[in-house]
Design a protein around this motif. Structure first.
Motif, PDB file in Angstrom:
ATOM      1  N   TYR A   1      -5.578  -2.695  -3.920  1.00 37.01           N
ATOM      2  CA  TYR A   1      -4.195  -3.168  -3.830  1.00 37.01           C
ATOM      3  C   TYR A   1      -4.200  -4.689  -3.775  1.00 37.01           C
ATOM      4  O   TYR A   1      -5.229  -5.326  -3.517  1.00 37.01           O
ATOM      5  CB  TYR A   1      -3.495  -2.579  -2.595  1.00 37.01           C
TER       6      TYR A   1
ATOM      7  N   GLY B   1       3.024   0.680  -4.113  1.00 37.34           N
ATOM      8  CA  GLY B   1       1.653   0.651  -4.601  1.00 37.34           C
ATOM      9  C   GLY B   1       1.514   0.182  -6.034  1.00 37.34           C
ATOM     10  O   GLY B   1       0.516   0.483  -6.697  1.00 37.34           O
TER      11      GLY B   1
ATOM     12  N   VAL C   1       0.843  -1.196   0.000  1.00 40.31           N
ATOM     13  CA  VAL C   1       0.000   0.000   0.000  1.00 40.31           C
ATOM     14  C   VAL C   1       0.879   1.246   0.000  1.00 40.31           C
ATOM     15  O   VAL C   1       1.829   1.357   0.779  1.00 40.31           O
ATOM     16  CB  VAL C   1      -0.931   0.000   1.227  1.00 40.31           C
ATOM     17  N   ARG C   2       0.534   2.184  -0.871  1.00 39.31           N
ATOM     18  CA  ARG C   2       1.304   3.424  -0.967  1.00 39.31           C
ATOM     19  C   ARG C   2       0.599   4.504  -0.155  1.00 39.31           C
ATOM     20  O   ARG C   2      -0.403   5.082  -0.576  1.00 39.31           O
ATOM     21  CB  ARG C   2       1.428   3.850  -2.427  1.00 39.31           C
TER      22      ARG C   2
END
Length: 511
Positions: free
Chosen positions: A363, A313, A302-303
């Motif tokens: 994601y 991401g 996850v970004r």
């Protein structure tokens, strides 16, 4: 963070030539980690159950974790390039190299394509060095049994590396021994010649690898891994009977089954389970966060910011994949992590609520790390996550596909039993979802098996190769909105221009 590291620079054939006359250091790292136990000064490099060639073999195993082998370019070429995934992150992140892998066409100067080329040939070189030591170094004392076993390990890894190269590039140089610099400018061989070497290497490995290893050597390749990889090699070439036979050897070995719940397979606790046929090993602790790991999970993490800063991401599930799931299929929730909106919270498999405003709505949850583990080592980037290269469900579905293609009542029955066993595990006791497939029509069953592979193995680096070998890449990519894709051009990556230039024209471009 997203710039190329040293292993990605355009070493090209010059790099390979240098490697061909050198012996890698750092061979200890692959198995000298938390999971595999720890050598002491008194037993390295030959602990009990080990062999005289492990110092060379471990260099090859260690390269399976290399950035150019199973990280950035691997994810881009095998998943982002498919209809099941998009690049993700922000619009410009990754630059033209990654954007063109997502949207096409991929140009000959693509750095990720070159990274794959140099990464896999460096891995092949380490295998060739090991084989040369076994065959020609009289100063190393080892029994015939250890020589044969070590040769089998090296040939498995080399066969796997060439299998990746031939599917990515088609015609590639066949280098099966240590060469001098003067010998290193090798022309391309045909795919048929490359596949012949792959089959030879994996057949030898299957005949001579152990069924299993002691726990301290978890991650070393086995007879099941070799037969499973052979099944995929045969399936890719439409050698149905051979594929069915190789898959059956794995299924009847007693080493693997579908008992591991789907939602556990991809967690830290699911590593090296009964589902695992071949996994790249990685680990980390509070003091050593990356050196014994692989960047595979971090690139897809996850970004965000703070505790949600888990990676770049990249490799986000596409809307086409999202729409492909049958109603109620639990595998969707294990595969796709949704981010929160103003009206709908996104909840991880561990019950955390994702933030609002992340760059992407979805994601890859198969690489999502356990928050307890993250806290224990004070790190969020997931270098400790193993890379699942070959799972047992994949083997079962290959068996089903091959049996259906051969046809006949008995084989159709076997194909149905196999594919339905995967669906049985997926429904997790809920009889209201994922009903058994019952059709005996070969075409309908073929489509059902193809669908099951897509869903079961979603985001796991098989989809692009599958749609190419099924001959449906053009239709599937266009349907997913990747309209610039042209199968006759884009089923293969271009031969890296830097390699053609370094070869002074010995290498030639793909059509």
């Amino acid at each position: 963070m997203k710039k190329f590291n040293k292993t990605q620079r355009n070493f090209g054939i010059v790099m390979i030539a240098i490697c061909l006359i050198s012996i890698s250091s750092g061979c200890k790292n692959f198995l000298d980690t938390q999971k595999q136990g720890e050598y002491t000064s008194g037993d390295y490099p030959y602990p009990s159950g080990s062999g005289a060639y492990d110092q060379y073999l471990f260099g090859a195993y260690n390269d399976l974790r290399a950035y150019g082998v199973h990280s950035d370019a691997f994810i881009v070429a095998t998943s982002i390039r498919s209809d099941d995934a998009d690049k993700g992150s922000t619009a410009s992140d990754g630059g033209s190299d990654v954007i063109s892998m997502d949207n096409f066409p991929v140009l000959a100067n693509n750095g990720r394509a070159n990274s794959l080329w140099t990464g896999y040939y460096a891995l092949i070189n380490k295998c060739n060095i090991t084989l040369d030591k076994i065959d020609n170094d009289a100063t190393i004392i080892a029994t015939d049994a250890i020589k044969t076993q070590s040769r089998a390990e090296a040939k498995f890894i080399r066969g796997y590396a060439y299998f990746m190269l031939v599917r990515l590039f088609g015609r590639v140089p066949l280098i099966d021994k240590v060469l001098t610099v003067e010998q290193s400018n090798v022309p391309q061989s045909t795919p048929a010649e490359i596949y012949a070497l792959i089959e030879s290497d994996l057949t030898f490995a299957a005949a001579n690898l152990p069924v299993s290893w002691e726990s301290k050597f978890v991650g070393r390749v086995t007879k099941g891994a070799a037969n499973g990889m052979l099944a995929k090699v045969y399936l890719t070439q439409k050698k149905w009977a051979a594929a069915m036979g190789a898959a059956n050897l794995v299924m009847t070995s007693g080493q693997y089954d579908l008992s591991t719940p789907y939602d556990k397979i991809f967690s830290e606790s699911g590593e090296n389970s009964k589902e695992s046929v071949f996994e790249v090993q990685a680990t980390a602790n509070a003091k050593v966060k990356t050196d014994n790991g692989v960047q595979y999970a971090s690139i897809q993490g996850v970004r965000g910011s703070g505790v949600w800063n888990m990676g770049w991401g990249w490799n986000t599930p596409s809307t086409a994949l999202e729409a492909a799931y049958e109603p109620g299929d639990p595998r969707k929730a294990r595969t796709i992590l949704y981010t929160s909106t103003a009206t709908t919270p996104g909840i991880t498999i561990y019950g955390e609520i994702t933030p609002i405003g992340l760059p992407n709505p979805r994601y890859n949850q198969k690489v999502y790390t356990n928050p307890t583990f993250r806290a224990s080592i004070n790190d969020t980037f997931g270098y400790w996550m193993n890379v699942r290269i070959l799972r047992y469900a994949d083997v079962v579905l290959m068996y089903a596909e091959a049996a259906n293609e051969i046809g006949g009542t008995a084989n159709t029955t076997a194909a149905l039993a196999a594919v339905n066993s995967v669906r049985f595990r997926a429904r997790n006791g809920n009889t209201a979802i994922l009903p058994n497939i019952t059709t005996t029509d070969q075409t309908a069953l073929r489509l059902a098996i193809q669908h099951e592979r897509r869903i079961e193995l979603a985001m796991e680096h098989d989809r692009f190769f599958d749609i190419v070998r099924w001959g449906i890449s053009q239709a599937e990519m266009s349907a997913a909105g990747k309209t610039a894709f042209v199968a006759s051009r884009d089923n293969l990556l271009p031969i890296p221009q830097v390699q053609i230039d370094l070869s002074k024209g010995v290498l030639t471009q793909n059509p």
